[in-house]
Design a protein around this motif. Structure first.
Motif, PDB file in Angstrom:
ATOM      1  N   ASN A   6      -7.293   2.484  14.185  1.00  0.00           N
ATOM      2  CA  ASN A   6      -7.670   3.022  12.881  1.00  0.00           C
ATOM      3  C   ASN A   6      -7.573   1.948  11.799  1.00  0.00           C
ATOM      4  O   ASN A   6      -8.481   1.775  10.980  1.00  0.00           O
ATOM      5  CB  ASN A   6      -6.763   4.215  12.548  1.00  0.00           C
ATOM      6  N   GLU A   7      -6.465   1.212  11.812  1.00  0.00           N
ATOM      7  CA  GLU A   7      -6.276   0.162  10.812  1.00  0.00           C
ATOM      8  C   GLU A   7      -7.255  -0.984  11.028  1.00  0.00           C
ATOM      9  O   GLU A   7      -7.733  -1.609  10.070  1.00  0.00           O
ATOM     10  CB  GLU A   7      -4.831  -0.341  10.846  1.00  0.00           C
ATOM     11  N   GLN A  43     -11.459  -5.929  -3.972  1.00  0.00           N
ATOM     12  CA  GLN A  43     -12.674  -6.479  -3.365  1.00  0.00           C
ATOM     13  C   GLN A  43     -13.122  -7.755  -4.088  1.00  0.00           C
ATOM     14  O   GLN A  43     -13.580  -8.715  -3.461  1.00  0.00           O
ATOM     15  CB  GLN A  43     -13.789  -5.432  -3.382  1.00  0.00           C
ATOM     16  N   GLU A  46      -6.989   2.020   3.224  1.00  0.00           N
ATOM     17  CA  GLU A  46      -8.404   1.967   2.859  1.00  0.00           C
ATOM     18  C   GLU A  46      -8.571   1.979   1.351  1.00  0.00           C
ATOM     19  O   GLU A  46      -9.410   1.256   0.801  1.00  0.00           O
ATOM     20  CB  GLU A  46      -9.149   3.147   3.479  1.00  0.00           C
ATOM     21  N   GLN A  91     -10.407  -1.175  -0.340  1.00  0.00           N
ATOM     22  CA  GLN A  91     -11.708  -0.851  -0.908  1.00  0.00           C
ATOM     23  C   GLN A  91     -11.699  -0.826  -2.437  1.00  0.00           C
ATOM     24  O   GLN A  91     -12.747  -0.679  -3.061  1.00  0.00           O
ATOM     25  CB  GLN A  91     -12.180   0.502  -0.381  1.00  0.00           C
ATOM     26  N   LYS A 142     -14.115  -3.091   7.929  1.00  0.00           N
ATOM     27  CA  LYS A 142     -14.937  -2.490   6.877  1.00  0.00           C
ATOM     28  C   LYS A 142     -14.754  -3.187   5.538  1.00  0.00           C
ATOM     29  O   LYS A 142     -15.703  -3.279   4.738  1.00  0.00           O
ATOM     30  CB  LYS A 142     -14.570  -1.007   6.732  1.00  0.00           C
ATOM     31  N   SER A 143     -13.582  -3.729   5.292  1.00  0.00           N
ATOM     32  CA  SER A 143     -13.233  -4.185   3.945  1.00  0.00           C
ATOM     33  C   SER A 143     -13.212  -5.694   3.768  1.00  0.00           C
ATOM     34  O   SER A 143     -13.307  -6.188   2.639  1.00  0.00           O
ATOM     35  CB  SER A 143     -11.855  -3.630   3.561  1.00  0.00           C
ATOM     36  N   SER A 192       0.798  -1.232   0.000  1.00  0.00           N
ATOM     37  CA  SER A 192       0.000   0.000   0.000  1.00  0.00           C
ATOM     38  C   SER A 192       0.828   1.277   0.000  1.00  0.00           C
ATOM     39  O   SER A 192       0.264   2.364  -0.124  1.00  0.00           O
ATOM     40  CB  SER A 192      -0.938   0.012   1.217  1.00  0.00           C
ATOM     41  N   PRO A 227      -3.182   5.004   6.906  1.00  0.00           N
ATOM     42  CA  PRO A 227      -4.496   4.356   6.884  1.00  0.00           C
ATOM     43  C   PRO A 227      -5.359   4.753   5.692  1.00  0.00           C
ATOM     44  O   PRO A 227      -6.177   3.958   5.214  1.00  0.00           O
ATOM     45  CB  PRO A 227      -5.126   4.821   8.210  1.00  0.00           C
ATOM     46  N   LYS A 228      -5.171   5.961   5.172  1.00  0.00           N
ATOM     47  CA  LYS A 228      -5.912   6.368   3.968  1.00  0.00           C
ATOM     48  C   LYS A 228      -5.466   5.537   2.767  1.00  0.00           C
ATOM     49  O   LYS A 228      -6.275   5.175   1.909  1.00  0.00           O
ATOM     50  CB  LYS A 228      -5.692   7.866   3.698  1.00  0.00           C
ATOM     51  N   LYS A 263     -10.407  -0.327   9.260  1.00  0.00           N
ATOM     52  CA  LYS A 263     -10.312  -0.565   7.813  1.00  0.00           C
ATOM     53  C   LYS A 263     -10.479  -2.058   7.511  1.00  0.00           C
ATOM     54  O   LYS A 263     -11.120  -2.442   6.530  1.00  0.00           O
ATOM     55  CB  LYS A 263      -8.960  -0.087   7.273  1.00  0.00           C
TER      56      LYS A 263
END
Length: 522
Positions: A221-222, A126, A117, A121, A228-229, A28, A113-114, A225
């Motif tokens: 924070n991570e 995905q 994500e 995402q 969520k993913s 990433s 973290p951005k 993510k």
């Protein structure tokens, strides 16, 4: 005869299946220099015959021709997010030269973290997550990007961590490696060893601050993510310490000797390739430079074109006085006031240029890839470090005698000229560079062969759990023996208190006896 042919075909197919693995690489980090390392390893694995999938911010213009397959999933959102963030900061990269190391840690902890994500995402990622694909190993880079490691758990594959630098607090924590701040400087510093008291104090505070910041801010924070993913995503606490091995882009010739646990493997310089033929214009420029060539590049993240006018003019006045030819990575079409002895290019094949015998000096930002490549080819450096690990790399080069450091804020015509002339006219820098280079090359096998061996080793041994140290299973207070220390302090306190009251009681009794005896005598 027919049966014999069938048996041979079955054996051949079985042999291929046994040697071919499906490997996922997830990276990433947005920097081009990171991708150079990541893709070098993944391409080599594909060339070995493995089926490779690479998730990253960058891709290949053409799929590499390999024995195995090479599939690239390009997450363009990573670079878009980075561009937007830099726009919001509204700052020149050179302005980061004097950023406080504590603030630098916070910036990276909030920035990455951005990127994570954006990776998790991404539409293609995905699809991969929700597919039924299986992998024999997942390789993730260790760079404020622990959420990437959750894909290893998701796919039920051993996790292999790739570190762009050597042992540091980010890596040591995940494998239970000792990280004494008394003599191992943090990456954000430029401390040399041995450190002064004040340096050890700041170094220790920076380490503790980083650990607390990660636990309270970065990891939660991570973890969000991940949840969520990834369907039924693992908690980050179950992901952090699952690395089977850590492949580190380091070597004792480049880095300070430090402790290693068994699953930390040095592969420093694995990305360096044998020199290739240069484009004709560059070949002629280098061949015809009878007084030698100075190569000048500030890497892939920094741009020489972003030098403020006063710094750029000081550099130009210095370069114009040199008898040597200068090859400068300049990212714009025009350089105002360009001297006759300076050749410009927006992109240059750095490794192939450094291999040319006429290159006398490398003026660099001190990035670890550039440092590795200059050591590989035995070329001394003048480092102008700006951020990250550049200051520490530059300080190491100076301490080892193959380079000098010119702080960005101190760039003037006089200082720049003096530094260049010192390196060009004092043979110790080139001699030391050659000695370090000999040490760098003195290995049983090449670093890339080492990397491939250990990746395949992890696959063969289903994660190689026998390399895991027991310290990873201990809570922090047990790891640092705080419970034992607390017990000993408590016992010592009790013993001292009891001894004190016993002595006090004995003394009181003796005193009372003496008083009684004196009264009787009266």
């Amino acid at each position: 005869m027919k049966n014999a042919v069938t048996v041979i075909l079955i054996l051949l197919s079985t042999s291929h299946y046994g040697s071919c693995a499906k490997i996922l690489g997830v990276f990433s980090a947005s920097g081009r220099s990171h991708y150079i390392l990541d893709s070098a390893l993944m391409k080599a694995l594909a060339e070995k015959g493995h089926d490779v999938t690479v998730i990253s911010a960058h891709g290949e213009k053409e799929p590499p021709k390999t024995k195995g397959t090479y599939r690239s999933i390009v997450v363009t959102e990573i670079l878009e997010n980075r561009k937007e963030m830099m726009k919001q900061l509204n700052t020149n990269m050179f302005d980061r030269e004097d950023v406080n190391p504590f603030l630098s840690t916070v910036f990276m902890g909030l920035f990455m973290p951005k990127m994570l994500e954006a990776t998790l995402q991404n539409e293609e990622v995905q699809k991969l997550i929700h597919s039924n694909e299986k992998f024999d190993a997942v390789i993730a880079e260790q760079f404020f990007s622990d959420a990437d490691k959750a894909l290893a758990t998701h796919f039920g594959a051993p996790l292999i961590v790739l570190s762009a630098v050597g042992a540091n607090s980010w890596v040591n924590t995940i494998v239970g490696n000792p990280s004494p701040t008394s003599y191992i400087p943090m990456l954000q510093t430029d401390y040399s060893v041995p450190m002064t008291f004040c340096e050890r104090l700041v170094n220790s505070l920076l380490y503790v601050f980083g650990q607390i910041f990660f636990d309270l801010v970065v990891y939660p924070n991570e973890n969000a993510k991940i949840q969520k993913s990834i369907p039924n995503g693992p908690d980050i606490s179950d992901v952090l310490y699952n690395a089977s091995i850590v492949l580190m882009n380091s070597h004792p010739s480049l880095n300070q000797p430090v402790p290693y646990v068994p699953n930390m493997i040095d592969i420093g310089g694995f990305h360096v390739q044998p020199p290739k033929k240069l484009p004709q214009d560059l070949q002629e420029f280098l061949d015809n430079a009878k007084d030698g060539v100075i190569y000048f590049s500030m890497g892939s993240n920094l741009k020489s074109a972003d030098f403020p006018p006063e710094k750029r003019d000081a550099i130009l006045r210095t370069l114009s006085k040199l008898k040597e030819q200068v090859l400068w990575k300049w990212e714009e079409d025009v350089l105002p006031g360009q001297p006759k002895n300076v050749k410009l290019s927006k992109w240059l094949p750095q490794q192939d240029i450094l291999a040319h015998p006429n290159v006398k000096l490398f003026i660099t930002h001190g990035g670890f890839l550039s440092t590795t490549e200059t050591v590989y080819h035995g070329v001394p450096i003048l480092a102008i470090p700006i951020f990250g690990d550049q200051k520490l790399n530059a300080r190491t080069a100076m301490d080892n005698g193959y380079g000098l450091v010119l702080p960005y804020q101190e760039i003037t015509e006089d200082r720049f000229t003096q530094s260049i002339q010192e390196i060009l006219n004092n043979p110790k820098y080139r001699n030391n560079a050659k000695k370090i280079s000999e040490t760098f090359h003195d290995r049983q096998v090449s670093p890339m062969e080492t990397a491939i061996y250990w990746v395949e080793y992890v696959i063969r041994h289903k994660g190689a759990p026998h390399l895991r140290v027991a310290g990873l299973d201990l809570p922090w207070y047990k790891y640092y023996l705080l419970d034992v220390i607390g017990f000993l302090v408590l016992v010592s306190t009790v013993v001292v208190c009891i001894s004190y009251y016993l002595v006090k009681a004995v003394c009181k009794k003796v005193c009372n006896k003496r008083k009684t005896k004196k009264l009787k005598q009266k």
